[in-house]
Design a protein around this motif. Structure first.
Motif, mmCIF file in Angstrom:
data_model
loop_
_atom_site.group_PDB
_atom_site.id
_atom_site.type_symbol
_atom_site.label_atom_id
_atom_site.label_comp_id
_atom_site.label_asym_id
_atom_site.label_seq_id
_atom_site.Cartn_x
_atom_site.Cartn_y
_atom_site.Cartn_z
ATOM 1 N N SER A 70 11.427 -0.497 13.010
ATOM 2 C CA SER A 70 10.805 0.607 12.275
ATOM 3 C C SER A 70 9.322 0.701 12.564
ATOM 4 C CB SER A 70 11.026 0.427 10.769
ATOM 5 O OG SER A 70 12.393 0.504 10.441
ATOM 6 N N ASP A 71 8.661 -0.449 12.680
ATOM 7 C CA ASP A 71 7.220 -0.459 12.962
ATOM 8 C C ASP A 71 6.909 -0.277 14.433
ATOM 9 O OD1 ASP A 71 6.431 -0.769 10.329
ATOM 10 O OD2 ASP A 71 6.347 -2.957 10.427
ATOM 11 N N ARG A 72 7.829 -0.658 15.317
ATOM 12 C CA ARG A 72 7.543 -0.648 16.747
ATOM 13 C C ARG A 72 8.083 0.591 17.467
ATOM 14 N NH1 ARG A 72 5.231 -5.208 18.960
ATOM 15 N NH2 ARG A 72 4.203 -6.337 17.263
ATOM 16 N N ARG A 75 10.858 4.866 12.710
ATOM 17 C CA ARG A 75 11.881 4.888 11.656
ATOM 18 C C ARG A 75 13.130 5.649 12.111
ATOM 19 N NH1 ARG A 75 7.457 2.010 10.002
ATOM 20 N NH2 ARG A 75 6.283 2.930 8.273
ATOM 21 N N ALA A 122 10.931 2.619 4.391
ATOM 22 C CA ALA A 122 9.608 2.855 4.969
ATOM 23 C C ALA A 122 9.331 4.345 5.093
ATOM 24 C CB ALA A 122 9.510 2.182 6.338
ATOM 25 N N ARG A 189 6.376 7.307 11.059
ATOM 26 C CA ARG A 189 5.594 6.083 11.237
ATOM 27 C C ARG A 189 4.111 6.413 11.385
ATOM 28 N NH1 ARG A 189 5.922 2.530 16.660
ATOM 29 N NH2 ARG A 189 6.112 4.693 17.367
ATOM 30 N N ASP A 328 0.339 -1.207 7.702
ATOM 31 C CA ASP A 328 0.666 -1.466 9.102
ATOM 32 C C ASP A 328 1.855 -2.401 9.275
ATOM 33 O OD1 ASP A 328 -1.017 -3.505 8.016
ATOM 34 O OD2 ASP A 328 -1.305 -4.292 10.043
ATOM 35 N N LEU A 329 2.246 -3.092 8.203
ATOM 36 C CA LEU A 329 3.391 -4.010 8.255
ATOM 37 C C LEU A 329 4.519 -3.543 7.337
ATOM 38 C CD1 LEU A 329 1.474 -7.424 8.096
ATOM 39 C CD2 LEU A 329 2.442 -6.324 10.134
ATOM 40 N N ARG A 330 4.488 -2.275 6.945
ATOM 41 C CA ARG A 330 5.405 -1.787 5.917
ATOM 42 C C ARG A 330 6.872 -1.976 6.288
ATOM 43 N NH1 ARG A 330 3.645 3.754 3.975
ATOM 44 N NH2 ARG A 330 2.411 2.559 2.469
ATOM 45 N N GLY A 331 7.247 -1.568 7.492
ATOM 46 C CA GLY A 331 8.637 -1.705 7.901
ATOM 47 C C GLY A 331 9.092 -3.148 7.924
ATOM 48 N N ARG A 332 8.254 -4.030 8.457
ATOM 49 C CA ARG A 332 8.628 -5.438 8.564
ATOM 50 C C ARG A 332 8.647 -6.119 7.195
ATOM 51 N NH1 ARG A 332 4.474 -6.485 13.362
ATOM 52 N NH2 ARG A 332 3.779 -4.450 12.568
#
Length: 401
Positions: A70-72, A75, A122, A189, A328-332
């Motif tokens: 999701s972060d990379r 979403r 996210a 994102r 910046d780390l929301r998905g993880r």
């Protein structure tokens, strides 16, 4: 409630709502997996519980991978991979005959089946302000259970005809959900700032508040997943058919569909941490009622009680986790938190089915009640830290504390 919120929530959110509804309308396999393995594949109770745990093991990996993706990669792409992959894994599990294939397919179902969850959470956090998130997550929860209340009843009827159809229909609705995402949900994102991305592990290991929240979620999920592993076996042990289990567990979705729209506005105003604490206790006590019931209506009362706790829990847990997560780390972060349910899906079936086999139903359900009391105490002790953390994060992003 829906009409008043609709004016403020964006079109992409309602596409997610439809996606969740469609996906859960076809969620036939999970509630009947243990019965399918014991009655159709003729596996022992312990082996069936272990296969269900393999699904949970895949879910543990799924939440972490889904959060990272999701972060990379985004979403939207993560949700598409998850839904299409789930369809393929379900078809494989339904057609598997060897134990090796069953184990592999079960793990794949867990791996693909929960990949979309951190991406959905996210996306909601990206789209909405913190003050809107409780009601938005409540609406998603309502959609999930509107579909679930229909699927469990119909699955009970379909299972009496043959379990194979359940897998194909479940796979088909996963494909439909993917098409909804493809056509209606944009990428949300946030644009990454210049410089290397922060690694997750060093940040999380210093975040004691978040780690304790995750630990409590594991305990809650351990109790919750008894409803899909130990409960059908306990009811079968009392001479009740699988169709009766389907009707009883459908009460979970029916109560949520009827009650949640009326209490959502009120729950949004309650102290989130205290509501989580009380809700986890109610879920534990609801399962604890299994120690004294043996009829279909007794199990129905038990389901209604723990469903009330589930409504309170689900209404605020997503918002609490989103408040704790750095942007910046929301998905993880959400993937790591979601991993708690995967861990619970592993621990729950293994502990529950083995406790049922070796200690009996009464002791199994009493242990659920005791764990609920422990979770209440832990969550209440954590409440001040959660409120302080949410206020600090709100100030950091320029919102009212």
């Amino acid at each position: 409630m829906v009409s008043s919120v609709a004016a403020r929530l964006p079109r992409a959110f309602w596409a997610l709502w439809v996606c969740q509804l469609v996906n859960r309308l076809g969620s036939f396999v999970q509630p009947f997996l243990v019965l399918y393995l014991t009655q159709d594949r003729h596996l022992s109770i312990g082996t069936a519980g272990a296969v269900a745990a393999a699904v949970g093991a895949g879910s543990v990996v799924s939440q972490l991978v889904g959060g990272w993706l999701s972060d990379r990669v985004g979403r939207r792409r993560t949700m598409l991979i998850g839904f299409f992959g789930t369809a393929a894994a379900l078809v494989l599990l339904g057609s598997a005959r060897s134990m090796e294939t069953i184990w592999a397919a079960a793990f794949a179902v867990g791996l693909m089946g929960d990949l979309f969850r951190p991406a959905v959470q996210a996306t909601v956090a990206d789209l909405l302000q913190p003050s809107e998130r409780v009601r938005a997550f409540g609406l998603l929860f309502w959609a999930i259970n509107l579909g679930f209340s229909v699927s469990t009843v119909s699955a009970g009827v379909l299972a009496s005809v043959g379990y194979g159809l359940l897998f194909w229909l479940n796979a088909g609705t996963s494909v439909v959900a993917a098409l909804v995402i493809w056509s209606m949900v944009p990428e949300t994102r946030p644009v990454a700032s210049e410089g290397p991305a922060r690694p997750l592990l060093p940040v999380v290991l210093r975040d004691i508040t978040f780690l304790l929240v995750v630990l409590l979620q594991i305990g809650y999920a351990t109790i919750y997943f008894q409803g899909y592993s130990t409960l059908p076996l306990a009811m079968a042990g009392d001479g009740l058919p699988s169709s009766t289990y389907g009707l009883v567990i459908a009460l979970n979705g029916v109560v949520i569909v009827v009650v949640q729209p009326f209490v959502g506005r009120y729950l949004a105003k309650v102290d989130r941490s205290k509501l989580l604490a009380v809700s986890m206790l109610v879920v534990g006590l609801g399962f604890g009622l299994g120690a004294v019931v043996h009829s279909w209506w007794g199990y129905g009362v038990s389901v209604v009680v723990w469903t009330i706790g589930e409504i309170g829990f689900a209404a605020v847990v997503g918002a609490v986790l989103a408040d704790l997560a750095p942007v910046d780390l929301r998905g993880r972060y959400l993937g790591l938190a979601g991993m708690a349910f995967g861990v619970g899906a592993v621990i729950g079936p293994v502990l529950g089915t083995n406790a049922l086999q070796h200690l009996g139903a009464t002791m199994t359900w009493l242990m659920c009640a005791l764990l609920g009391v422990v979770l209440l105490a832990g969550q209440l002790a954590l409440s001040p830290a959660l409120r302080a953390r949410a206020a600090a994060n709100a100030v950091e992003v320029g919102l009212p504390a």
